[in-house]
Design an enzyme around this catalytic site. Structure first.
Site, short mmCIF file in Angstrom:
data_model
loop_
_atom_site.label_atom_id
_atom_site.label_comp_id
_atom_site.label_asym_id
_atom_site.label_seq_id
_atom_site.Cartn_x
_atom_site.Cartn_y
_atom_site.Cartn_z
N SER A 102 0.81 -1.22 0.00
CA SER A 102 0.00 0.00 0.00
C SER A 102 0.85 1.27 0.00
O SER A 102 0.31 2.36 -0.21
CB SER A 102 -0.94 0.00 1.21
OG SER A 102 -0.21 0.07 2.42
N LYS A 122 -6.19 4.73 8.18
CA LYS A 122 -5.05 5.51 7.71
C LYS A 122 -5.36 7.00 7.69
O LYS A 122 -4.55 7.83 8.14
CB LYS A 122 -4.63 5.02 6.33
CG LYS A 122 -4.03 3.62 6.33
CD LYS A 122 -3.72 3.15 4.93
CE LYS A 122 -3.09 1.75 4.95
NZ LYS A 122 -2.81 1.24 3.60
#
Length: 793
Positions: A651, A694
């Site tokens: 990611s 996140k």
């Protein structure tokens, strides 16, 4: 041009009209919610009769697998026929192999009590019959007749002895023949003084008399046998007559069950053979102490050991076995200590979960079943052989060769439902050859379901059912909408609802607790929000410590300014019941060389395989875009700064690529915009997981260091549908204090981070002058020329 997301796009608010003010007005939930695929598989597996169609319920903990499955089974089982009772009885031919008897449901308990009463009544009837005057007369008549015959035989023998000149003298060791002369018995010394001829004559007559004596003694024995036979026949006749009425009553009630009828006939014959047990005349066998005390009470042989009692069962049984050990599953043979020795008999046989679920449904966790030695093999044997065998565990393992009970196996006709996770299903299917033959139906429980009108109403019914079942305060409509939004957050999808009902239930319980504390009549949105906040607060200590270290400058994270070759990537840290996003500084350096892109995490053995793959993709991207006319002459280093543990996942690959492009172009990147997203060789930004954590993680860091109004996060465009941000972040976006940029390509992302146009490729392979791609390409070409100068002699 990338447009940042509005506050309406980062959270799908629930405005659904549930048609009620509180969940108290909602009907209770019926059936399984949001699991149409699993329900269809369950219906098929439970209704098909053929062998091997047992069910594996595949799903993750907390999705309501067990509760929903049990509720579903109980509804189906209610209309199924109630299975038979089973009991073990004494085997009069072979006591080590007890017989199994099948009786209609509820009859097992009756049969046990009836047998107990029958034996007690038989004892009284026999005592009365054998103590009666008529029995005494008939027995005395037989004995008198026998005594007369004995007296006649004795008289004849005495007469014969007298005629032969002998006297019969009875002693403790037998009958002696004493010679008689002149009317008196001879003494030994007198016999010795007789002439030899007289002695021989006496001896001759003695031998003749001895033969007559033996003949007479044989006649005595035959007479005794005849007397015993006649007494036994009399006893049998009296005993059968005494218990005829009692036995007929048992036969009328149970005679239509063939095996029970056979057993009752065997009981009748055994009673006749063992009348002494009932008449109190049992002779003690000369067995040394203490072994005489080890045998079970003799009357125990007539007891009935009921191991399956369905007298209170309505429909088919549904058994949930939470501890499927070998004895709990297949039954056991208990033992009791008597004078230092372990002894057992058929009354100590105990049934297991397979017996209780016979004719119904047995539900177990697959992990627990496999964790218990012998249990998995025992279950497979029962399903393959379609019978349940109770065997002592030591005999099953072949450890001890002592003789024990071997009860008759019982036919098994139940269905087995295993609950486990998908990974275990695939392992069993691949490595256990019997599994695919025995568990042919897979019921998959999904972790999400569509957020549509039907499921929303079912969700309200679920909340209502939970509140009613556990006595919780009901939720008002706004609280219910908050629960729906939280469910979508758990699902990480604006178009889905989570089926992790265990977590949803915990939030409702906690919200009910706070409403109770405040004395509120119903749970409101405020109580649900407090429950969510408190849940996070109890677990986010480590996150706060990390954010504090960032704020104090111990962990280097910039949330303002611009820098070349440096970007803030985002990772998710999972701590069991809590996960949060943590920003990490990613830096890149470039130089002339042939090594390509070097991942320092990999070189230090801190990078995982997926992360390594993500970094290798970067080389493919650079080669495909900038090395069409010249070789890629690059030596670049990528690293997660201040990372001391393993790095896994791809990611951050887009963030690493942005850092490389910045280092190559010399253009600084905005440090107040963090980046997440993976990338492919074509430069497309791909979706990632944990996007909400996140975003919120970086928001917390920015808030700790001070919101400037410029900070934000760049996410993959395909992750927009996964956004369900908490209220604080949504409000900051609404006020323009925080920004979220969805990007589809690296070009879109680099424009946001640098403020410089990415640049389109021209037909000649070059890019627009002054764009990011142009600067990168020129730098790479210059590095290739430098490398050529160094390597050319």
């Amino acid at each position: 041009m990338v447009e940042e997301l509005s506050y309406q796009q980062v959270r799908r608010f629930c405005s659904f009209d549930f048609g009620c003010e509180t969940t108290e007005e909602v009907p209770s939930l019926k059936g399984i919610i949001g699991q149409e695929r699993a329900v269809k598989a369950l219906l098929f597996g439970l209704n098909i009769k053929e062998r091997g169609f047992n069910i594996y319920v595949s799903g993750y903990p907390g999705t309501g697998r067990r509760t929903a499955c049990l509720r579903f089974l109980e509804e189906i089982a209610r209309d199924k026929p109630t299975p038979s009772d089973w009991c073990y009885v004494y085997n009069f031919d072979d006591p080590h192999h007890p017989k199994a008897l099948e009786l209609p449901p509820g009859k097992g308990r009756e049969f046990r009590e009836d047998m107990r009463a029958f034996i007690e009544n038989v004892g009284r009837a026999l005592s009365k019959a054998f103590e009666s005057e008529e029995y005494g007369k008939r027995r005395a008549s037989i004995l008198e007749e026998v005594n007369r015959e004995r007296a006649e035989l004795s008289r004849k023998l005495s007469l014969t002895a007298k005629q032969q000149g002998f006297l019969l003298q009875r002693t403790q060791i037998g009958v002696l023949l004493v010679p008689v002369m002149e009317g008196r018995p001879l003494k030994e010394e007198e016999f010795a003084r007789l002439p030899e001829e007289v002695k021989r004559e006496i001896q001759k007559r003695r031998r003749y008399l001895e033969e007559e004596l033996r003949t007479t003694m044989r006649a005595f024995r035959e007479l005794e046998k005849k007397a015993d036979a006649r007494i036994q026949e009399l006893n049998r006749e009296v005993a059968l007559y005494a218990m005829e009425q009692l036995m007929n009553g048992m036969m009328e009630k149970y005679g239509d069950i063939e095996r029970v009828k056979e057993y009752l006939e065997e009981v009748r014959e055994d009673i006749v053979k063992n009348l002494s047990l009932f008449l109190g005349k049992q002779e003690e066998k000369p067995t040394p102490f203490p072994f005489s005390q080890m045998a079970p009470p003799p009357m125990r042989r007539y007891e009935v050991n009921l191991i399956v009692d369905n007298s209170k069962t309505k429909g088919a049984p549904v058994i949930m076995e939470l501890n499927p050990t070998y004895p709990n599953l297949s039954g056991s043979i208990e033992k009791e200590a008597r004078f230092g020795a372990l002894v057992t008999d058929f009354t100590m046989i105990r049934g297991g979960a397979l017996h209780r679920a016979n004719g119904g449904y047995l539900v177990m966790y697959a992990e627990d079943l496999l964790a218990n030695p012998l249990s998995w093999e025992t279950l497979k044997r029962a399903l393959m052989n379609e019978q349940i065998t109770i065997e002592d565990v030591t005999a099953r393992l072949g450890l001890i060769a002592t003789r024990s009970l071997r009860p008759e196996p019982i036919p098994f006709t139940g269905k087995v439902v295993l609950i486990g996770n998908p990974a275990l299903y695939y392992l069993l299917y691949q490595f256990d050859r019997d599994f695919k033959e025995l568990f042919k139906v897979k019921a998959d429980f999904d972790v999400t379901m569509d957020r549509n009108e039907k499921n929303l109403r079912d969700y309200a019914s679920f909340v209502c059912t939970l509140c009613r079942k556990e006595g919780l305060k009901h939720l008002d409509a706004e609280a219910l909408r908050e629960v729906v939004e939280y469910s979508s957050r758990l699902a990480e999808d604006q178009m889905k609802l989570s089926t992790r009902f265990a977590e949803i239930s915990d939030i409702i319980r906690e919200a009910s607790f706070y409403a109770e504390q405040e004395g509120a009549d119903y749970v409101s949105r405020r109580h649900v929000k407090r429950a969510l906040e408190e849940k996070v607060y109890r677990s986010n200590l480590i996150q706060e410590k990390i954010n504090e270290m960032i704020a104090r400058g111990q962990l280097f994270i910039d949330t303002d300014g611009e820098k070349v070759g440096q970007v803030n990537g985002l990772a998710v840290i999972s701590l069991g019941d809590f996960e949060f996003g943590k920003p990490s500084r990613i830096t890149a350096t470039v130089a002339v060389g042939k090594e390509g892109v070097i991942d320092i995490e990999r070189e230090s053995e801190l990078g995982g395989r997926i992360h390594t793959k993500g970094v290798l993709i970067l080389s493919g991207y650079l080669s495909g875009r900038y090395a069409q006319n010249a070789p890629l002459s690059l030596s670049a280093r990528l690293v997660f700064e201040q990372s001391y543990t393993g790095v896994e996942g791809d990611s951050a690959s887009s963030a690493e690529l942005y850092a490389l492009l910045s280092a190559l172009s010399g253009l600084p990147l905005k440090q107040y915009i963090a980046v997440t997203g993976s990338v492919n060789q074509k430069g497309e930004v791909q979706p990632i997981g944990g996007v909400n954590s996140k975003i919120e993680g970086f928001f917390e860091v920015c808030k700790k260091k001070g919101l400037t109004g410029k900070q934000g996060i760049m996410i993959p465009y395909s992750n927009v549908q996964n956004l369900m941000l908490k209220d604080e972040v949504v409000e900051a976006i609404r006020e323009g204090k925080f920004h979220i940029y969805p990007v589809k390509t690296i070009d879109e992302g680099i424009e946001i981070l640098t403020g410089v146009k990415a640049g389109e490729r021209r037909p000649d392979g070059t890019y627009e002058e002054g764009t990011v791609n142009d600067l990168v390409q020129k730098r790479l070409l210059k590095m290739a020329e430098r490398l050529k100068e160094y390597t050319t002699p």
